[in-house]
Scaffold this motif. Structure first.
Motif, PDB file in Angstrom:
ATOM      1  N   MET A 121       0.833  -1.203   0.000  1.00 43.21           N
ATOM      2  CA  MET A 121       0.000   0.000   0.000  1.00 43.21           C
ATOM      3  C   MET A 121       0.869   1.255   0.000  1.00 43.21           C
ATOM      4  O   MET A 121       0.616   2.211  -0.763  1.00 43.21           O
ATOM      5  CB  MET A 121      -0.911   0.005   1.224  1.00 43.21           C
ATOM      6  N   ALA A 122       1.908   1.268   0.842  1.00 46.90           N
ATOM      7  CA  ALA A 122       2.788   2.435   0.933  1.00 46.90           C
ATOM      8  C   ALA A 122       3.486   2.696  -0.397  1.00 46.90           C
ATOM      9  O   ALA A 122       3.624   3.852  -0.826  1.00 46.90           O
ATOM     10  CB  ALA A 122       3.819   2.224   2.039  1.00 46.90           C
ATOM     11  N   ALA A 123       3.921   1.622  -1.070  1.00 44.05           N
ATOM     12  CA  ALA A 123       4.575   1.779  -2.370  1.00 44.05           C
ATOM     13  C   ALA A 123       3.598   2.355  -3.389  1.00 44.05           C
ATOM     14  O   ALA A 123       3.966   3.214  -4.210  1.00 44.05           O
ATOM     15  CB  ALA A 123       5.108   0.431  -2.846  1.00 44.05           C
ATOM     16  N   SER A 124       2.344   1.909  -3.336  1.00 48.10           N
ATOM     17  CA  SER A 124       1.326   2.418  -4.260  1.00 48.10           C
ATOM     18  C   SER A 124       1.042   3.892  -3.998  1.00 48.10           C
ATOM     19  O   SER A 124       0.886   4.686  -4.942  1.00 48.10           O
ATOM     20  CB  SER A 124       0.034   1.604  -4.121  1.00 48.10           C
ATOM     21  N   VAL A 125       0.969   4.254  -2.720  1.00 48.32           N
ATOM     22  CA  VAL A 125       0.723   5.651  -2.356  1.00 48.32           C
ATOM     23  C   VAL A 125       1.876   6.533  -2.839  1.00 48.32           C
ATOM     24  O   VAL A 125       1.668   7.627  -3.361  1.00 48.32           O
ATOM     25  CB  VAL A 125       0.547   5.785  -0.824  1.00 48.32           C
ATOM     26  N   LYS A 126       3.095   6.028  -2.679  1.00 50.46           N
ATOM     27  CA  LYS A 126       4.266   6.798  -3.124  1.00 50.46           C
ATOM     28  C   LYS A 126       4.248   6.980  -4.639  1.00 50.46           C
ATOM     29  O   LYS A 126       4.565   8.067  -5.143  1.00 50.46           O
ATOM     30  CB  LYS A 126       5.550   6.074  -2.700  1.00 50.46           C
ATOM     31  N   MET A 127       3.884   5.950  -5.381  1.00 49.46           N
ATOM     32  CA  MET A 127       3.831   6.051  -6.832  1.00 49.46           C
ATOM     33  C   MET A 127       2.753   7.028  -7.296  1.00 49.46           C
ATOM     34  O   MET A 127       2.889   7.693  -8.312  1.00 49.46           O
ATOM     35  CB  MET A 127       3.584   4.669  -7.442  1.00 49.46           C
ATOM     36  N   PRO A 149       2.421  12.151  -6.762  1.00 46.79           N
ATOM     37  CA  PRO A 149       2.362  13.395  -7.544  1.00 46.79           C
ATOM     38  C   PRO A 149       0.958  13.750  -8.035  1.00 46.79           C
ATOM     39  O   PRO A 149       0.681  14.907  -8.323  1.00 46.79           O
ATOM     40  CB  PRO A 149       3.289  13.103  -8.734  1.00 46.79           C
ATOM     41  N   GLU A 150       0.086  12.740  -8.115  1.00 47.21           N
ATOM     42  CA  GLU A 150      -1.233  12.974  -8.701  1.00 47.21           C
ATOM     43  C   GLU A 150      -2.377  12.865  -7.691  1.00 47.21           C
ATOM     44  O   GLU A 150      -3.409  13.511  -7.849  1.00 47.21           O
ATOM     45  CB  GLU A 150      -1.470  11.981  -9.845  1.00 47.21           C
ATOM     46  N   ILE A 151      -2.196  12.025  -6.661  1.00 46.82           N
ATOM     47  CA  ILE A 151      -3.243  11.786  -5.671  1.00 46.82           C
ATOM     48  C   ILE A 151      -2.722  12.164  -4.287  1.00 46.82           C
ATOM     49  O   ILE A 151      -1.674  11.689  -3.857  1.00 46.82           O
ATOM     50  CB  ILE A 151      -3.685  10.310  -5.659  1.00 46.82           C
ATOM     51  N   GLY A 152      -3.458  13.016  -3.561  1.00 44.39           N
ATOM     52  CA  GLY A 152      -3.048  13.466  -2.237  1.00 44.39           C
ATOM     53  C   GLY A 152      -3.201  12.383  -1.181  1.00 44.39           C
ATOM     54  O   GLY A 152      -3.947  11.410  -1.359  1.00 44.39           O
ATOM     55  N   SER A 153      -2.533  12.557  -0.055  1.00 45.41           N
ATOM     56  CA  SER A 153      -2.564  11.570   1.030  1.00 45.41           C
ATOM     57  C   SER A 153      -3.968  11.399   1.599  1.00 45.41           C
ATOM     58  O   SER A 153      -4.433  10.276   1.833  1.00 45.41           O
ATOM     59  CB  SER A 153      -1.599  11.991   2.148  1.00 45.41           C
ATOM     60  N   THR A 155      -5.222   9.506 -13.884  1.00 41.08           N
ATOM     61  CA  THR A 155      -4.626   8.909 -15.072  1.00 41.08           C
ATOM     62  C   THR A 155      -4.671   7.398 -14.901  1.00 41.08           C
ATOM     63  O   THR A 155      -5.075   6.887 -13.847  1.00 41.08           O
ATOM     64  CB  THR A 155      -3.162   9.375 -15.243  1.00 41.08           C
ATOM     65  N   THR A 156      -4.260   6.686 -15.916  1.00 39.03           N
ATOM     66  CA  THR A 156      -4.227   5.223 -15.797  1.00 39.03           C
ATOM     67  C   THR A 156      -3.348   4.801 -14.628  1.00 39.03           C
ATOM     68  O   THR A 156      -3.710   3.913 -13.836  1.00 39.03           O
ATOM     69  CB  THR A 156      -3.675   4.600 -17.096  1.00 39.03           C
ATOM     70  N   LYS A 157      -2.205   5.471 -14.485  1.00 33.11           N
ATOM     71  CA  LYS A 157      -1.288   5.153 -13.389  1.00 33.11           C
ATOM     72  C   LYS A 157      -1.913   5.417 -12.030  1.00 33.11           C
ATOM     73  O   LYS A 157      -1.871   4.554 -11.134  1.00 33.11           O
ATOM     74  CB  LYS A 157      -0.010   5.976 -13.540  1.00 33.11           C
ATOM     75  N   SER A 158      -2.491   6.591 -11.838  1.00 33.17           N
ATOM     76  CA  SER A 158      -3.037   6.941 -10.525  1.00 33.17           C
ATOM     77  C   SER A 158      -4.229   6.057 -10.151  1.00 33.17           C
ATOM     78  O   SER A 158      -4.387   5.667  -8.996  1.00 33.17           O
ATOM     79  CB  SER A 158      -3.443   8.411 -10.485  1.00 33.17           C
ATOM     80  N   VAL A 159      -5.072   5.726 -11.136  1.00 35.27           N
ATOM     81  CA  VAL A 159      -6.230   4.852 -10.861  1.00 35.27           C
ATOM     82  C   VAL A 159      -5.760   3.456 -10.471  1.00 35.27           C
ATOM     83  O   VAL A 159      -6.299   2.844  -9.534  1.00 35.27           O
ATOM     84  CB  VAL A 159      -7.158   4.794 -12.093  1.00 35.27           C
ATOM     85  N   LEU A 160      -4.752   2.936 -11.176  1.00 39.05           N
ATOM     86  CA  LEU A 160      -4.209   1.627 -10.817  1.00 39.05           C
ATOM     87  C   LEU A 160      -3.622   1.647  -9.405  1.00 39.05           C
ATOM     88  O   LEU A 160      -3.788   0.691  -8.636  1.00 39.05           O
ATOM     89  CB  LEU A 160      -3.141   1.208 -11.829  1.00 39.05           C
ATOM     90  N   CYS A 161      -2.948   2.737  -9.069  1.00 40.20           N
ATOM     91  CA  CYS A 161      -2.376   2.868  -7.723  1.00 40.20           C
ATOM     92  C   CYS A 161      -3.471   2.889  -6.659  1.00 40.20           C
ATOM     93  O   CYS A 161      -3.325   2.298  -5.584  1.00 40.20           O
ATOM     94  CB  CYS A 161      -1.533   4.136  -7.629  1.00 40.20           C
ATOM     95  N   ILE A 162      -4.574   3.575  -6.960  1.00 40.35           N
ATOM     96  CA  ILE A 162      -5.707   3.615  -6.031  1.00 40.35           C
ATOM     97  C   ILE A 162      -6.269   2.214  -5.815  1.00 40.35           C
ATOM     98  O   ILE A 162      -6.563   1.799  -4.688  1.00 40.35           O
ATOM     99  CB  ILE A 162      -6.811   4.560  -6.555  1.00 40.35           C
ATOM    100  N   GLN A 197      -4.276  19.036  -2.942  1.00 44.27           N
ATOM    101  CA  GLN A 197      -4.509  19.653  -4.239  1.00 44.27           C
ATOM    102  C   GLN A 197      -5.502  18.789  -5.024  1.00 44.27           C
ATOM    103  O   GLN A 197      -5.684  17.606  -4.714  1.00 44.27           O
ATOM    104  CB  GLN A 197      -3.187  19.766  -5.014  1.00 44.27           C
ATOM    105  N   PRO A 198      -6.160  19.346  -6.046  1.00 48.67           N
ATOM    106  CA  PRO A 198      -7.088  18.533  -6.847  1.00 48.67           C
ATOM    107  C   PRO A 198      -6.397  17.301  -7.429  1.00 48.67           C
ATOM    108  O   PRO A 198      -5.251  17.372  -7.886  1.00 48.67           O
ATOM    109  CB  PRO A 198      -7.528  19.499  -7.954  1.00 48.67           C
ATOM    110  N   ASP A 199      -7.085  16.185  -7.397  1.00 50.04           N
ATOM    111  CA  ASP A 199      -6.517  14.935  -7.908  1.00 50.04           C
ATOM    112  C   ASP A 199      -6.403  14.966  -9.428  1.00 50.04           C
ATOM    113  O   ASP A 199      -7.177  15.632 -10.120  1.00 50.04           O
ATOM    114  CB  ASP A 199      -7.385  13.742  -7.502  1.00 50.04           C
ATOM    115  N   VAL A 200      -5.428  14.215  -9.914  1.00 49.65           N
ATOM    116  CA  VAL A 200      -5.257  14.026 -11.363  1.00 49.65           C
ATOM    117  C   VAL A 200      -5.422  12.538 -11.645  1.00 49.65           C
ATOM    118  O   VAL A 200      -4.610  11.720 -11.197  1.00 49.65           O
ATOM    119  CB  VAL A 200      -3.865  14.503 -11.832  1.00 49.65           C
TER     120      VAL A 200
END
Length: 292
Positions: free
Chosen positions: A16-22, A25-29, A202-209, A197-200
Motif C-alpha cells: 500500500m505504501a509503495a502504491s501511495v508513493k507512486m 504526484p497525482e493523488i493526495g494523502s 490517469t491510468t497510473k493513478s487509478v491503478l495505484c488507487i 490539491q485537486p486529484d489528477v
C-alpha cells in the motif's frame, strides 16, 4: 499462530505504501485515505450482501471507539509526517508496540499475572532496529508535531486493544474492518478538500488507487486477525517487519539506496521477531503440557 497474520498485514501495508508513493504526484494523502476507505467499504458491503452475511452489529459502540480512535490516530500521524522529517514521523508511528507492551505489562501487574518480560525486551529491541533503519532526526521547533506523532502511536495501541475487545465479543474480522473503512471515508471526505490539491486521474493513478485500496483492506483484515486472537506482544513485534518489506520494495521498485546502518537495523528487527516467535512457541508448549 494467529499472530503471524501480522506478517501478511505488514507485507500488504508495504505494498500500500509503495502504491501511495507512486501515486503521490497525482493523488493526495488524504484523498488516498478516502479512496481506500471507499474501496474497502464497497468491497466488503458487496461481499456481505452476496454471501448473506449481516452488517448489523450488537457492538456498535465498540466499533465507534475502535474506528474513531484509529482514524484520529491516522490523522495525527499524517500531521506529524507533514511537519517532521519523514523518517522521524515514521519512527513515531512505530511507538505503538512500545505502548502496547506497557498496556500488557500494566494489565498483568494489575491482575497479578506473570509478565512476559522476554517479549517486552524483544519489543524494545525491535524498536531499536526501526530507529537504526529510519534514523530519525529532531530539529528546533519539532516538539509539538513530535508530541502529536507520539500521541498517534499511543492512540493506535488503544485502537488495537479495542480490536481485542471486539474479537472477544465475537465480532468477525471483516465487520471490524467494514466500520473502520466507513470512518476512513468520513475522515478523507472532510480533510481531502482542505489539505490536498485537486486529484489528477490517469491510468497510473487509478491503478495505484486500486492496488492501495485492495492491499489496505486485506492488510486491515490480517491485522485484525492478528491482534484479535494472537499474542498481543508478538503481534506488535512482528508489525516492525513492515519496515523490512518497505525497504526491500524501495530498493526493488524505486531504486532507493540502502546503507549498512539500515541493513544492521533490519537484522535487529528480524532477530527480535525470531526471538519473540521462539519465546511465544515455547511458552505455548509449556502451557499445553500443564493442561495435559
Amino acid at each position: 499462530m494467529s499472530s503471524f497474520w501480522m506478517l501478511v498485514a505488514s507485507f500488504l501495508f508495504a505494498v500500500m505504501a509503495a502504491s501511495v508513493k507512486m501515486a503521490a504526484p497525482e493523488i493526495g494523502s488524504f484523498s488516498m485515505i478516502l479512496w481506500r476507505g471507499v474501496f474497502g467499504f464497497v468491497t466488503i458491503f458487496v461481499w456481505a450482501l452476496t454471501t448473506g452475511r449481516s452488517l448489523k452489529t450488537p457492538c456498535f459502540g465498540s466499533h465507534v471507539k475502535r474506528s474513531g480512535i484509529g482514524t484520529v490516530a491516522l490523522g495525527m500521524w499524517l500531521y506529524a509526517v507533514a511537519n517532521l522529517p519523514l523518517s522521524t514521523g515514521m519512527t513515531l508511528n512505530y511507538t505503538s508496540p512500545l505502548f502496547m507492551a506497557a498496556f500488557v505489562v500494566g494489565a498483568a501487574l494489575w491482575y497479578k499475572k506473570p509478565v512476559q518480560w522476554q517479549l517486552v525486551v524483544a519489543t524494545v529491541v525491535g524498536f531499536a532496529g526501526v530507529v537504526e533503519v529510519l534514523q530519525p532526526e529532531f530539529h528546533a521547533g519539532d516538539m509539538f508535531p513530535a508530541l502529536i506523532g507520539l500521541a498517534s502511536g499511543l492512540l493506535s495501541a488503544v485502537a488495537y486493544m479495542q480490536i481485542r475487545e471486539l474479537t472477544r465479543l465475537n465480532e468477525p474480522d471483516w465487520r471490524v474492518v467494514f466500520y473502520f473503512t466507513f470512518f476512513n471515508i468520513i475522515f478523507g471526505a472532510v480533510t481531502h478538500p482542505i489539505f490536498d490539491q485537486p486529484d489528477v486521474y490517469t491510468t497510473k493513478s487509478v491503478l495505484c488507487i486500486i492496488v492501495a485500496g485492495s492491499s489496505a483492506t486485506l492488510a486491515q483484515i490480517a491485522l485484525t486477525k492478528s491482534y484479535g486472537s494472537g499474542n498481543l506482544l508478538l503481534s506488535s513485534i512482528l508489525s516492525f517487519s513492515s519496515i523490512v518489506f518497505a525497504v526491500i520494495m524501495g530498493v526493488m521498485i524505486f531504486g532507493d539506496p540502502i546503507e549498512m546502518q539500515s541493513l544492521f537495523g533490519i537484522a535487529i528487527i528480524i532477530f527480535a521477531g525470531v526471538c519473540a516467535s521462539v519465546i511465544t512457541k515455547r511458552a505455548s508448549s509449556r502451557e499445553k503440557k500443564t493442561h495435559t
